[in-house]
Motif scaffolding. Sequence first.
Motif, PDB file in Angstrom:
ATOM      1  N   LYS A 182     -11.288  -3.828  -6.366  1.00 24.16           N
ATOM      2  CA  LYS A 182     -10.264  -5.129  -7.005  1.00 24.16           C
ATOM      3  C   LYS A 182     -11.235  -5.767  -6.844  1.00 24.16           C
ATOM      4  CE  LYS A 182      -7.908  -4.488  -2.974  1.00 24.16           C
ATOM      5  NZ  LYS A 182      -6.924  -4.070  -1.720  1.00 24.16           N
ATOM      6  N   VAL A 190      -4.383 -15.323  -5.771  1.00 26.55           N
ATOM      7  CA  VAL A 190      -4.814 -15.678  -4.701  1.00 26.55           C
ATOM      8  C   VAL A 190      -5.710 -16.278  -4.758  1.00 26.55           C
ATOM      9  CG1 VAL A 190      -4.396 -15.515  -2.609  1.00 26.55           C
ATOM     10  CG2 VAL A 190      -3.451 -13.808  -3.681  1.00 26.55           C
ATOM     11  N   MET A 240      -7.774 -14.085   3.651  1.00 27.83           N
ATOM     12  CA  MET A 240      -7.264 -12.752   4.256  1.00 27.83           C
ATOM     13  C   MET A 240      -9.089 -12.171   4.237  1.00 27.83           C
ATOM     14  SD  MET A 240      -5.831 -10.512   4.507  1.00 27.83           S
ATOM     15  CE  MET A 240      -3.965  -9.630   4.266  1.00 27.83           C
ATOM     16  N   LYS A 288     -11.077  -8.347   2.212  1.00 26.37           N
ATOM     17  CA  LYS A 288     -11.206  -7.556   1.933  1.00 26.37           C
ATOM     18  C   LYS A 288     -11.678  -6.593   1.340  1.00 26.37           C
ATOM     19  CE  LYS A 288      -6.294  -8.173  -0.081  1.00 26.37           C
ATOM     20  NZ  LYS A 288      -5.235  -8.563  -1.162  1.00 26.37           N
ATOM     21  N   GLY A 297      -4.558   1.234   0.573  1.00 25.58           N
ATOM     22  CA  GLY A 297      -3.338   1.571   1.863  1.00 25.58           C
ATOM     23  C   GLY A 297      -3.366   0.881   3.263  1.00 25.58           C
TER      24      GLY A 297
HETATM   25  P1  ADP Z   1      -3.854  -1.999  -0.332  1.00 25.61           P
HETATM   26  O1  ADP Z   1      -3.913  -1.835  -1.576  1.00 25.61           O
HETATM   27  O2  ADP Z   1      -4.426  -1.359   0.727  1.00 25.61           O
HETATM   28  O3  ADP Z   1      -2.390  -2.037  -0.321  1.00 25.61           O
HETATM   29  P2  ADP Z   1      -2.700  -4.603  -1.845  1.00 25.61           P
HETATM   30  O4  ADP Z   1      -4.443  -5.750  -1.823  1.00 25.61           O
HETATM   31  O5  ADP Z   1      -2.574  -4.153  -1.971  1.00 25.61           O
HETATM   32  O6  ADP Z   1      -3.840  -3.700  -0.428  1.00 25.61           O
HETATM   33  O7  ADP Z   1      -1.875  -6.041   0.228  1.00 25.61           O
HETATM   34  C1  ADP Z   1      -1.273  -4.569   0.367  1.00 25.61           C
HETATM   35  C2  ADP Z   1      -0.155  -5.759   1.662  1.00 25.61           C
HETATM   36  O8  ADP Z   1      -1.336  -6.618   2.277  1.00 25.61           O
HETATM   37  C3  ADP Z   1       0.495  -6.935   0.161  1.00 25.61           C
HETATM   38  O9  ADP Z   1       1.150  -6.775  -0.050  1.00 25.61           O
HETATM   39  C4  ADP Z   1       0.648  -8.243   1.267  1.00 25.61           C
HETATM   40  O10 ADP Z   1       1.524  -7.961   2.043  1.00 25.61           O
HETATM   41  C5  ADP Z   1      -0.545  -8.056   2.299  1.00 25.61           C
HETATM   42  N1  ADP Z   1      -1.697  -8.898   1.408  1.00 25.61           N
HETATM   43  C6  ADP Z   1      -2.478  -8.501   0.756  1.00 25.61           C
HETATM   44  N2  ADP Z   1      -3.363  -9.868   0.611  1.00 25.61           N
HETATM   45  C7  ADP Z   1      -2.447 -10.821   0.937  1.00 25.61           C
HETATM   46  C8  ADP Z   1      -2.753 -12.585   1.310  1.00 25.61           C
HETATM   47  N3  ADP Z   1      -3.513 -12.444   0.224  1.00 25.61           N
HETATM   48  N4  ADP Z   1      -2.227 -13.117   1.701  1.00 25.61           N
HETATM   49  C9  ADP Z   1      -1.239 -12.619   2.762  1.00 25.61           C
HETATM   50  N5  ADP Z   1      -1.158 -10.721   2.807  1.00 25.61           N
HETATM   51  C10 ADP Z   1      -1.982 -10.346   1.974  1.00 25.61           C
END
Ligand code: ADP
Length: 455
Positions: free
Chosen positions: A116, A131, A156, A158, A164
Amino acid sequence: MFKKILIANRGEIAVRIIRACREMDIMSVAICSEADKDALHAQLADETVCIGPAPAKDSYLDMERVVGAAMAVGADAIHPGFGFLSENSKFVRMCEKCNITFIGPSAEIIDKMGNKSEARKTMIDAGVPVVPGTKDAVYEAEKGKEIADQMGYPVMIKASAGGGGKGMRVCNSSEEFEHTFETAKLEAENAFGDGTMYIEKYIVDPRHIEFQILADKFGNVIHLGERDCSIQRRHQKLIEESPSPAIDEELREKMGAVAVKAAKAAGYYSAGTIEFLKDKSGDFYFIEMNTRIQVEHPVTEWVTGIDLIREQIRIAAGQPLTYVQDDVQVKGHAIEVRINAEDTEHDFRPSPGTVTSVHFPGGKGVRIDSALFAGYQIPPYYDSMVAKLIVYDKNRQLALRKLRNALGELVLEGIKTNIDYQYEIINDPDFVAGNVDTGFIERFQKAREEISEVE
Ligand code: ADP
């Protein structure tokens, strides 16, 4: 075209792919674990190979066993479905070495987009809005804290390898940064064997809007409109719909063009998804790309009339796209509800066991993707999603009516499910009004707990 496809998956998605193979006159081969010998996918395929013990790491995730099975049966392609090995570039390379076509993008693309923080970099360089946050990966809490302090809270944290909803934590202040960072990092190391992290600004209550992409090996890329997946519990989707009540034709064109640009920047081919967060002011930001077919693909199939699995197989076989952008018309409204075997009253813990009776709703505009049947014993080793109910009608209001009826008719006995919980959500006034964001479930759950305390 392929003669024989091995499906490296289980459950409803394996069944979905077996059906597509049959429609395309392609032989299908299922693999199963010892716990899945009686599973529907193992019964439906033209051939079935039991490849190992119940735990996924010894069967569905064991690359050598999966490729070995494909070679033994003479399969010329492998469809990975979603989860398991679907975004594993090492597995793709192994397939290539053995002259088996992986139905998905190349290992290089998966490396570029599956990571990512790498994907963020690619998008920043391509001029796609992301973002606000770090361009490079962050390895240490101290460095991360410096960045977050500058950026301002909430942030956030990550995991680069994340998926997931794992390895992801909101951090509200400088004081809690170190602890939150280490917790997320540890979770990422345990889940993905990789503790590389990155930091984004936390967007407050956005909508999750994702665009379905189809791209062939000749550089043709189209989008199939959006899905609104804002109904999530702990970052895991529960309900998805297309089109989004928050997107008009103009914004769809704009975001769709950005999604196509993003896929082109990655040199993408196959079916894929570009995920965005859309904030209250209407700005949208790329969060990640999924380089596989997704759970929620049926809603797009319904509003566009395009069979995504069929297209994915055709693209892998080296055929050009069947459609150009102008062929794609989003018509009507589709909603998908995920049915999980879980106990919603006890922290949503999985509820495996024997399904004693099954009644699926039907009728015009109702689709069930499931591998369940009466007497089936849901094993405790895998994901708890056991069915997807998808409805389609002319507009959202009619689709919601249909959903209410269909969900009300759905019966699964012998296990605990989230059917009633989903029924409550789809009758919630905010949901009915299409007035939702990713914070919806948290508010909904809180209100629900307050009511039960009073009672
Ligand atoms: P994964 O790959 O684990 O599914 P994602 O990056 O697709 O993670 O994010 C999953 C969910 O987490 C998003 O749909 C949103 O609800 C929340 N999310 C992710 N990044 C952010 C952020 N920067 N700010 C707010 N919510 C976020």
